[in-house]
Scaffold this motif. Sequence first.
Motif, PDB file in Angstrom:
ATOM      1  N   LYS A 210       0.831  -1.202   0.000  1.00 37.72           N
ATOM      2  CA  LYS A 210       0.000   0.000   0.000  1.00 37.72           C
ATOM      3  C   LYS A 210       0.866   1.253   0.000  1.00 37.72           C
ATOM      4  O   LYS A 210       0.502   2.270  -0.618  1.00 37.72           O
ATOM      5  N   CYS A 211       2.002   1.190   0.672  1.00 36.89           N
ATOM      6  CA  CYS A 211       2.920   2.330   0.658  1.00 36.89           C
ATOM      7  C   CYS A 211       3.461   2.572  -0.754  1.00 36.89           C
ATOM      8  O   CYS A 211       3.557   3.719  -1.206  1.00 36.89           O
ATOM      9  N   VAL A 212       3.801   1.493  -1.467  1.00 37.91           N
ATOM     10  CA  VAL A 212       4.258   1.619  -2.848  1.00 37.91           C
ATOM     11  C   VAL A 212       3.153   2.220  -3.715  1.00 37.91           C
ATOM     12  O   VAL A 212       3.400   3.109  -4.546  1.00 37.91           O
ATOM     13  N   LEU A 213       1.921   1.764  -3.522  1.00 38.15           N
ATOM     14  CA  LEU A 213       0.794   2.339  -4.258  1.00 38.15           C
ATOM     15  C   LEU A 213       0.649   3.827  -3.943  1.00 38.15           C
ATOM     16  O   LEU A 213       0.349   4.631  -4.827  1.00 38.15           O
ATOM     17  N   GLY A 214       0.856   4.187  -2.674  1.00 39.47           N
ATOM     18  CA  GLY A 214       0.768   5.584  -2.280  1.00 39.47           C
ATOM     19  C   GLY A 214       1.786   6.453  -3.012  1.00 39.47           C
ATOM     20  O   GLY A 214       1.473   7.570  -3.439  1.00 39.47           O
ATOM     21  N   ILE A 215       3.014   5.940  -3.191  1.00 40.98           N
ATOM     22  CA  ILE A 215       4.035   6.702  -3.904  1.00 40.98           C
ATOM     23  C   ILE A 215       3.672   6.837  -5.377  1.00 40.98           C
ATOM     24  O   ILE A 215       3.853   7.907  -5.987  1.00 40.98           O
ATOM     25  N   LEU A 216       3.142   5.768  -5.972  1.00 37.80           N
ATOM     26  CA  LEU A 216       2.717   5.840  -7.380  1.00 37.80           C
ATOM     27  C   LEU A 216       1.604   6.865  -7.552  1.00 37.80           C
ATOM     28  O   LEU A 216       1.598   7.646  -8.507  1.00 37.80           O
ATOM     29  N   ILE A 217       0.644   6.868  -6.629  1.00 39.50           N
ATOM     30  CA  ILE A 217      -0.450   7.843  -6.701  1.00 39.50           C
ATOM     31  C   ILE A 217       0.078   9.257  -6.524  1.00 39.50           C
ATOM     32  O   ILE A 217      -0.311  10.180  -7.244  1.00 39.50           O
ATOM     33  N   LEU A 218       0.991   9.441  -5.576  1.00 42.05           N
ATOM     34  CA  LEU A 218       1.552  10.771  -5.322  1.00 42.05           C
ATOM     35  C   LEU A 218       2.315  11.301  -6.529  1.00 42.05           C
ATOM     36  O   LEU A 218       2.320  12.508  -6.794  1.00 42.05           O
ATOM     37  N   SER A 219       2.929  10.399  -7.308  1.00 45.56           N
ATOM     38  CA  SER A 219       3.694  10.845  -8.478  1.00 45.56           C
ATOM     39  C   SER A 219       2.803  11.466  -9.539  1.00 45.56           C
ATOM     40  O   SER A 219       3.308  12.134 -10.449  1.00 45.56           O
ATOM     41  N   GLY A 220       1.491  11.269  -9.432  1.00 45.85           N
ATOM     42  CA  GLY A 220       0.583  11.869 -10.396  1.00 45.85           C
ATOM     43  C   GLY A 220       0.456  13.368 -10.248  1.00 45.85           C
ATOM     44  O   GLY A 220       0.168  14.068 -11.221  1.00 45.85           O
ATOM     45  N   TYR A 549      -5.552  12.536  -0.543  1.00 48.13           N
ATOM     46  CA  TYR A 549      -5.941  11.897   0.710  1.00 48.13           C
ATOM     47  C   TYR A 549      -5.509  10.434   0.729  1.00 48.13           C
ATOM     48  O   TYR A 549      -4.929   9.952   1.716  1.00 48.13           O
ATOM     49  N   VAL A 550      -5.781   9.711  -0.358  1.00 49.36           N
ATOM     50  CA  VAL A 550      -5.414   8.290  -0.415  1.00 49.36           C
ATOM     51  C   VAL A 550      -3.907   8.133  -0.313  1.00 49.36           C
ATOM     52  O   VAL A 550      -3.407   7.281   0.439  1.00 49.36           O
ATOM     53  N   ALA A 551      -3.152   8.957  -1.039  1.00 46.77           N
ATOM     54  CA  ALA A 551      -1.692   8.854  -1.004  1.00 46.77           C
ATOM     55  C   ALA A 551      -1.148   9.142   0.392  1.00 46.77           C
ATOM     56  O   ALA A 551      -0.282   8.413   0.894  1.00 46.77           O
ATOM     57  N   CYS A 552      -1.659  10.176   1.037  1.00 43.69           N
ATOM     58  CA  CYS A 552      -1.156  10.545   2.366  1.00 43.69           C
ATOM     59  C   CYS A 552      -1.460   9.466   3.404  1.00 43.69           C
ATOM     60  O   CYS A 552      -0.611   9.146   4.242  1.00 43.69           O
ATOM     61  N   VAL A 553      -2.652   8.894   3.346  1.00 42.26           N
ATOM     62  CA  VAL A 553      -3.010   7.850   4.316  1.00 42.26           C
ATOM     63  C   VAL A 553      -2.108   6.636   4.144  1.00 42.26           C
ATOM     64  O   VAL A 553      -1.583   6.087   5.118  1.00 42.26           O
ATOM     65  N   TYR A 554      -1.875   6.207   2.926  1.00 37.91           N
ATOM     66  CA  TYR A 554      -1.022   5.038   2.692  1.00 37.91           C
ATOM     67  C   TYR A 554       0.422   5.300   3.105  1.00 37.91           C
ATOM     68  O   TYR A 554       1.092   4.404   3.640  1.00 37.91           O
ATOM     69  N   LEU A 555       0.924   6.509   2.860  1.00 34.87           N
ATOM     70  CA  LEU A 555       2.309   6.809   3.202  1.00 34.87           C
ATOM     71  C   LEU A 555       2.479   7.014   4.700  1.00 34.87           C
ATOM     72  O   LEU A 555       3.423   6.507   5.305  1.00 34.87           O
ATOM     73  N   GLU A 556       1.579   7.746   5.323  1.00 34.20           N
ATOM     74  CA  GLU A 556       1.715   8.002   6.754  1.00 34.20           C
ATOM     75  C   GLU A 556       1.462   6.741   7.577  1.00 34.20           C
ATOM     76  O   GLU A 556       2.033   6.575   8.655  1.00 34.20           O
ATOM     77  N   SER A 557       0.626   5.842   7.060  1.00 34.46           N
ATOM     78  CA  SER A 557       0.368   4.600   7.790  1.00 34.46           C
ATOM     79  C   SER A 557       1.601   3.719   7.838  1.00 34.46           C
ATOM     80  O   SER A 557       1.749   2.888   8.742  1.00 34.46           O
ATOM     81  N   ASN A 558       2.499   3.872   6.867  1.00 32.75           N
ATOM     82  CA  ASN A 558       3.697   3.037   6.833  1.00 32.75           C
ATOM     83  C   ASN A 558       4.931   3.769   7.347  1.00 32.75           C
ATOM     84  O   ASN A 558       6.023   3.241   7.296  1.00 32.75           O
TER      85      ASN A 558
END
Length: 622
Positions: A210-220, A549-558
């Motif tokens: 999920k953290c990796v997904l968060g970084i991919l989403i943030l790169s958008g 929001y989705v990116a921040c939650v996934y990154l901060e959770s990890n």
Amino acid sequence: MWVATTAWPPTTIIDSPTLRLETTPCPQFIMASTSSVLTARRCAGSNLKSMKLLEVLNALEEEESGCSKEEIFIVPPDNAAGDFTDEDSGDEDGQRGAHLPGTVLHASVVPEDSSTEEEEDDLQLQPATKRWKAGVAPQRVWTKRDIRPDFSNWTASDPHMEDLKSQELSPVGLFELFFDEGTITFIVNETNRYAWQKNVNLGLTAQELKCVLGILILSGYISYPRRRMFWETSPDSHHHLVADAIRRDRFELIFSYLHFADNSKLDESDRFAKVRPLIVRLNRNFQKHAPLEEFYSFGESMCEYFGHRGSKQLPVGKALRLGYKIWCGTTSRGYLVWFEPSQGTLFTKPDRGLDLGGSMVVKFVDALQERGCLPYHIFFDKAFTSVKLMSVLRKKGVKATGTVCEYRTERCPLKDPKELKKMKRGSFDYKVDEREEIIVCRWHDSSVVNICSNAIGIEPVGLTSHHSGAAKTRTQVHQPSLVRLYQEKVGGVGRMDQNIAKYKVKIRGMKWYSSFIGYVIDAALNNAWQLHRICSHDAQVDLLAFRRYVACVYLESNADTSSQGRRSRRLETESRFDMIGHWIVHQDKRTRCALCHSQTNTRCEKCQKGVHAKCFREYHIR
């Protein structure tokens, strides 16, 4: 319509109803369909056997014969199930754009068969009817009257959507309707399996994925020329949210082994076998949570291809594009219900009596009818429409409307387009097939448009306002009912493409399917946002805030909070009071409220802190 395909080395294809080019590991190109072989030869001004792919592309770009727009799309290698397709394909951080490597652009072109030029000339002169051995269909009887459809009215309700509204899901909860626990677990297991096959003990967890997904989403919405700049200590590029969530080398290791299928169980006849399990899972989840509506749109979407070591960039404004072509069925607002990457007619056999596009429409309808045989209404453009397709859908109990090419109207005797152009704007002619109640209408607007339907007729004829360039005024012209409804409902795929293009994933890997993975992540986020717009009782957030929001939650959770020092305090201070994307959610285990310190069964999903509903606002502003 051109279908140009290119795959990663060692295979590149350009394919169309009239042209096929293919590179082999040599590399060389193979051209089929002799009529286009001769056309390409004339355009390039050289002998076919000495032509290069670059010359063919230049000929297509420079041709001014009024041909329809050309598209170039990519398909995976012929043997996409092979291990070599998991290897690197080029520089990940190279210049982005529609590039092809020089080895491909300068590959030679040879005829697919050994026929001589004389044989090709003879074949070119043969009428198309002699090349196709088709059964003789009964001739249709066309009559000048309006259509009399016998479909039932739309009365279906959507209890599942009412249930989603009652749950009041956060953006993360909506996104995880598609990337659910089963899908995340599946990707984790396949990635670990693939790493183990390469003698690497990866030990990937669901939280890390999920953290990796968060970084991919943030790169958008935050992108750097090189993705490693996220972790640099330089003040102009360091991104602490990413750096605190996962180490750079750990991210690179996980991303390089990201996998979506068991290599020992791949279907060699499927070019997308490497991602087929993910496609199946996402299609199932998309359909399960799709809004139940009457109107749907079907069309083509492009998953952009970022070439590597490109020696030539196709000019801006040209109709040639590079990327994977995706068949898409969406709601009228842009929710993706069903998708299938195109593999061309070489790997996808059309239904009997239909072309490939029509067959894809039928597959989309079959997917819709898994939720019930309801009177859905599908809209599509002339790339798919034919009188035969309208007949097939009518037998399935499905309404359909779309623009249609004249040669697909089965000799419907309408007024000649040149004659209609001489009449005033808003003039139209129409005929109905007596046997199957299918109407074909030819309408004169800024140009002459043919439109076909099995459900909507001419009446009531309305008025629409159009700008007159010569008089610089707006005039009222007549507009048949089926034209008006078509213009209102056909844009679903375009709206989805627009949403995806705004903040699409920028990070890509070196595997041929890496850009496709970014596309499906963007599609899932678009669908989650569409559900948010439908289900949200309070103020709705726009697409950018939703993705953030989705990116921040996934990154901060990890984030590494094991050391209760400066890092964890900084994360809490910066995110707690930013007033962006804080949602209160239910939790099974009771914890202490971060404000009043009494027991609570609710928490802030972004802050990951227990907090009462009554304390929620005060906690985030104190």
